[in-house]
Design a protein around this motif. Sequence first.
Motif, PDB file in Angstrom:
ATOM      1  N   ARG A   1      49.209  39.470  34.886  1.00 12.53           N
ATOM      2  CA  ARG A   1      50.115  39.561  35.551  1.00 12.53           C
ATOM      3  C   ARG A   1      49.764  37.670  36.596  1.00 12.53           C
ATOM      4  O   ARG A   1      50.437  37.623  37.307  1.00 12.53           O
ATOM      5  N   ALA A   2      48.101  37.830  35.987  1.00  7.79           N
ATOM      6  CA  ALA A   2      47.629  36.384  37.042  1.00  7.79           C
ATOM      7  C   ALA A   2      48.090  35.229  36.659  1.00  7.79           C
ATOM      8  O   ALA A   2      48.516  34.448  37.650  1.00  7.79           O
ATOM      9  N   ALA A   3      48.334  35.093  35.570  1.00 11.85           N
ATOM     10  CA  ALA A   3      48.848  34.077  34.955  1.00 11.85           C
ATOM     11  C   ALA A   3      49.875  33.523  35.352  1.00 11.85           C
ATOM     12  O   ALA A   3      50.493  32.363  35.182  1.00 11.85           O
ATOM     13  N   ARG A   4      51.153  34.631  34.744  1.00 12.90           N
ATOM     14  CA  ARG A   4      52.860  34.534  35.367  1.00 12.90           C
ATOM     15  C   ARG A   4      53.232  34.686  36.850  1.00 12.90           C
ATOM     16  O   ARG A   4      53.975  33.335  37.015  1.00 12.90           O
ATOM     17  N   ARG A   5      51.689  35.077  37.558  1.00 12.03           N
ATOM     18  CA  ARG A   5      51.905  34.374  39.226  1.00 12.03           C
ATOM     19  C   ARG A   5      51.983  33.290  39.217  1.00 12.03           C
ATOM     20  O   ARG A   5      52.551  31.894  40.074  1.00 12.03           O
ATOM     21  N   GLU A   6      50.629  32.543  38.569  1.00 11.45           N
ATOM     22  CA  GLU A   6      50.709  31.260  38.768  1.00 11.45           C
ATOM     23  C   GLU A   6      51.278  30.489  37.408  1.00 11.45           C
ATOM     24  O   GLU A   6      51.759  29.220  39.171  1.00 11.45           O
ATOM     25  N   ALA A   7      51.666  30.736  36.957  1.00  7.51           N
ATOM     26  CA  ALA A   7      52.976  29.803  36.352  1.00  7.51           C
ATOM     27  C   ALA A   7      54.158  29.885  37.264  1.00  7.51           C
ATOM     28  O   ALA A   7      54.461  28.726  37.585  1.00  7.51           O
TER      29      ALA A   7
ATOM     30  N   VAL B   1      55.954  26.205  39.215  1.00  4.30           N
ATOM     31  CA  VAL B   1      57.094  25.827  39.124  1.00  4.30           C
ATOM     32  C   VAL B   1      57.736  25.836  40.578  1.00  4.30           C
ATOM     33  O   VAL B   1      58.014  24.593  40.277  1.00  4.30           O
ATOM     34  N   LEU B   2      57.171  26.950  41.246  1.00  2.93           N
ATOM     35  CA  LEU B   2      57.749  26.756  42.525  1.00  2.93           C
ATOM     36  C   LEU B   2      56.888  25.211  43.358  1.00  2.93           C
ATOM     37  O   LEU B   2      58.489  24.876  44.106  1.00  2.93           O
ATOM     38  N   ASP B   3      55.643  25.242  43.477  1.00  3.50           N
ATOM     39  CA  ASP B   3      55.487  23.709  43.619  1.00  3.50           C
ATOM     40  C   ASP B   3      56.592  23.153  43.158  1.00  3.50           C
ATOM     41  O   ASP B   3      56.713  22.032  43.414  1.00  3.50           O
ATOM     42  N   GLN B   4      56.791  22.219  41.791  1.00  2.28           N
ATOM     43  CA  GLN B   4      57.561  21.542  41.216  1.00  2.28           C
ATOM     44  C   GLN B   4      58.847  21.576  41.720  1.00  2.28           C
ATOM     45  O   GLN B   4      59.406  20.668  41.613  1.00  2.28           O
ATOM     46  N   LYS B   5      59.497  22.417  42.181  1.00  2.00           N
ATOM     47  CA  LYS B   5      60.846  22.195  42.609  1.00  2.00           C
ATOM     48  C   LYS B   5      60.529  22.027  43.367  1.00  2.00           C
ATOM     49  O   LYS B   5      61.604  21.515  44.333  1.00  2.00           O
ATOM     50  N   LEU B   6      59.797  22.606  44.379  1.00  2.00           N
ATOM     51  CA  LEU B   6      59.491  22.078  45.667  1.00  2.00           C
ATOM     52  C   LEU B   6      58.798  20.534  46.049  1.00  2.00           C
ATOM     53  O   LEU B   6      60.362  19.699  47.007  1.00  2.00           O
ATOM     54  N   HIS B   7      58.192  20.196  45.431  1.00  2.00           N
ATOM     55  CA  HIS B   7      58.184  18.628  45.686  1.00  2.00           C
ATOM     56  C   HIS B   7      59.572  17.877  44.688  1.00  2.00           C
ATOM     57  O   HIS B   7      59.576  17.015  45.134  1.00  2.00           O
ATOM     58  N   GLN B   8      60.061  18.289  44.317  1.00  2.00           N
ATOM     59  CA  GLN B   8      61.233  17.337  43.471  1.00  2.00           C
ATOM     60  C   GLN B   8      62.130  17.269  44.215  1.00  2.00           C
ATOM     61  O   GLN B   8      62.811  16.236  44.648  1.00  2.00           O
ATOM     62  N   ALA B   9      62.621  18.582  45.704  1.00  2.60           N
ATOM     63  CA  ALA B   9      63.222  18.575  46.571  1.00  2.60           C
ATOM     64  C   ALA B   9      63.192  17.335  47.614  1.00  2.60           C
ATOM     65  O   ALA B   9      63.959  17.040  47.937  1.00  2.60           O
ATOM     66  N   LEU B  10      61.643  17.366  48.075  1.00  6.89           N
ATOM     67  CA  LEU B  10      61.275  17.218  48.719  1.00  6.89           C
ATOM     68  C   LEU B  10      61.557  15.404  48.525  1.00  6.89           C
ATOM     69  O   LEU B  10      61.779  14.582  49.122  1.00  6.89           O
ATOM     70  N   ARG B  11      61.135  14.738  46.495  1.00 10.44           N
ATOM     71  CA  ARG B  11      61.594  13.681  46.181  1.00 10.44           C
ATOM     72  C   ARG B  11      62.476  13.318  46.633  1.00 10.44           C
ATOM     73  O   ARG B  11      63.298  11.601  46.846  1.00 10.44           O
TER      74      ARG B  11
END
Length: 66
Positions: free
Chosen positions: A27-33, A37-47
């Motif tokens: 569960r913790a690993a899934r939450r981290e993943a 993914v959300l961080d990656q999407k956020l960074h891509q959107a900001l870029r």
Amino acid sequence: MSVWQIVAILAMQIIGWYLASHITETRAARREARRAVLDQKLHQALRDLFEQREHHTTHPHRREHS
């Protein structure tokens, strides 16, 4: 209580503890993943936003000057 009953109870408890810890770890690993993914999407959107803004500022209305 016979020795085999005690062994069986201990085995069940160990298996239960192992499964419980394994479930919480996955569960913790899934939450981290998901967070990654959300961080990656956020960074891509900001870029993308930054590149769009940069694009607009580097090419300000070239048609007006011609």
